[in-house]
Design a protein around this motif. Structure first.
Motif, PDB file in Angstrom:
ATOM      1  N   MET A   1      17.365-121.547 -55.566  1.00 35.43           N
ATOM      2  CA  MET A   1      16.420-120.452 -55.521  1.00 35.43           C
ATOM      3  C   MET A   1      15.021-120.972 -55.852  1.00 35.43           C
ATOM      4  SD  MET A   1      16.094-117.034 -57.950  1.00 35.43           S
ATOM      5  CE  MET A   1      17.263-117.642 -59.091  1.00 35.43           C
ATOM      6  N   THR A   2      14.053-120.573 -55.071  1.00 35.54           N
ATOM      7  CA  THR A   2      12.664-120.957 -55.315  1.00 35.54           C
ATOM      8  C   THR A   2      11.965-119.841 -56.081  1.00 35.54           C
ATOM      9  OG1 THR A   2      12.617-122.247 -53.284  1.00 35.54           O
ATOM     10  CG2 THR A   2      10.501-121.636 -54.228  1.00 35.54           C
ATOM     11  N   ARG A   3      11.385-120.204 -57.197  1.00 36.12           N
ATOM     12  CA  ARG A   3      10.658-119.240 -58.019  1.00 36.12           C
ATOM     13  C   ARG A   3       9.166-119.529 -57.922  1.00 36.12           C
ATOM     14  NH1 ARG A   3      14.702-120.927 -62.148  1.00 36.12           N
ATOM     15  NH2 ARG A   3      16.223-119.255 -62.350  1.00 36.12           N
ATOM     16  N   PRO A   4       8.329-118.495 -58.128  1.00 35.26           N
ATOM     17  CA  PRO A   4       6.889-118.776 -58.224  1.00 35.26           C
ATOM     18  C   PRO A   4       6.616-119.606 -59.474  1.00 35.26           C
ATOM     19  CG  PRO A   4       7.352-116.455 -58.729  1.00 35.26           C
ATOM     20  CD  PRO A   4       8.645-117.079 -58.292  1.00 35.26           C
ATOM     21  N   GLN A   5       5.505-120.315 -59.472  1.00 34.98           N
ATOM     22  CA  GLN A   5       5.137-121.159 -60.609  1.00 34.98           C
ATOM     23  C   GLN A   5       4.245-120.399 -61.588  1.00 34.98           C
ATOM     24  OE1 GLN A   5       6.159-124.576 -61.243  1.00 34.98           O
ATOM     25  NE2 GLN A   5       7.636-123.607 -59.885  1.00 34.98           N
ATOM     26  N   GLU A  29       8.256-119.499 -63.216  1.00 31.21           N
ATOM     27  CA  GLU A  29       8.790-120.531 -64.104  1.00 31.21           C
ATOM     28  C   GLU A  29       7.775-121.641 -64.334  1.00 31.21           C
ATOM     29  OE1 GLU A  29      12.130-122.543 -62.297  1.00 31.21           O
ATOM     30  OE2 GLU A  29      10.925-123.196 -60.592  1.00 31.21           O
ATOM     31  N   GLY A  31       8.986-124.833 -64.676  1.00 29.87           N
ATOM     32  CA  GLY A  31       9.638-126.057 -64.223  1.00 29.87           C
ATOM     33  C   GLY A  31      10.098-126.830 -65.452  1.00 29.87           C
ATOM     34  N   ASN A  77      13.177-125.246 -69.096  1.00 29.45           N
ATOM     35  CA  ASN A  77      12.451-124.552 -68.045  1.00 29.45           C
ATOM     36  C   ASN A  77      12.286-123.133 -68.556  1.00 29.45           C
ATOM     37  OD1 ASN A  77      11.268-123.738 -65.634  1.00 29.45           O
ATOM     38  ND2 ASN A  77      13.217-123.450 -64.589  1.00 29.45           N
TER      39      ASN A  77
END
Length: 94
Positions: A1-5, A29, A31, A77
Motif C-alpha cells: 500500500m502506498t501512503r502519502p508522505q 507516514e 517512512g 514508521n
C-alpha cells in the motif's frame, strides 16, 4: 500500500538542536527511520499515531500540548491513524 508522505519543515538546525514541524495528512507516514538523537515531541493537535516497529505495531495517542520524549535509537514508521491532519514539533538534542 502506498501512503502519502508526512511533511517535515526544519525550523532550527544548529550545533545543539534540530527543531522540525511534522504535518501528517490522514494516513500519511514518515517512512522507516532510526533516530540518531534523543528527542522531545510537542503535539500541536490531538490524534492517534500508528507506530510500525521491529517489535510489532502499536498505537500512541497525541494530546495537544502534552509533550513526551524518547531516546536515541528508536526505529519506526510513524503513520497518522486518524481522519484529520495531525501536527507535532520534534526537538532533537544533539
Amino acid at each position: 500500500m502506498t501512503r502519502p508522505q508526512a511533511v517535515p519543515t526544519v525550523q532550527i538546525d544548529n550545533d545543539r538542536v534540530i527543531v522540525t514541524e511534522w504535518r501528517f495528512a490522514p494516513g500519511a507516514e514518515t517512512g522507516w527511520h532510526r533516530h540518531g538523537h534523543d528527542y522531545v515531541v510537542v503535539p500541536m493537535t490531538d490524534g492517534e499515531l500508528l507506530l510500525e516497529t521491529p517489535e510489532g505495531n502499536r498505537t500512541a495517542p497525541l494530546v495537544q500540548g502534552k509533550s513526551y520524549n524518547r531516546q536515541v535509537g528508536v526505529e519506526h514508521n510513524v503513520i497518522n491513524n486518524t481522519n484529520h491532519e495531525v501536527v507535532f514539533v520534534e526537538i532533537e538534542i544533539k
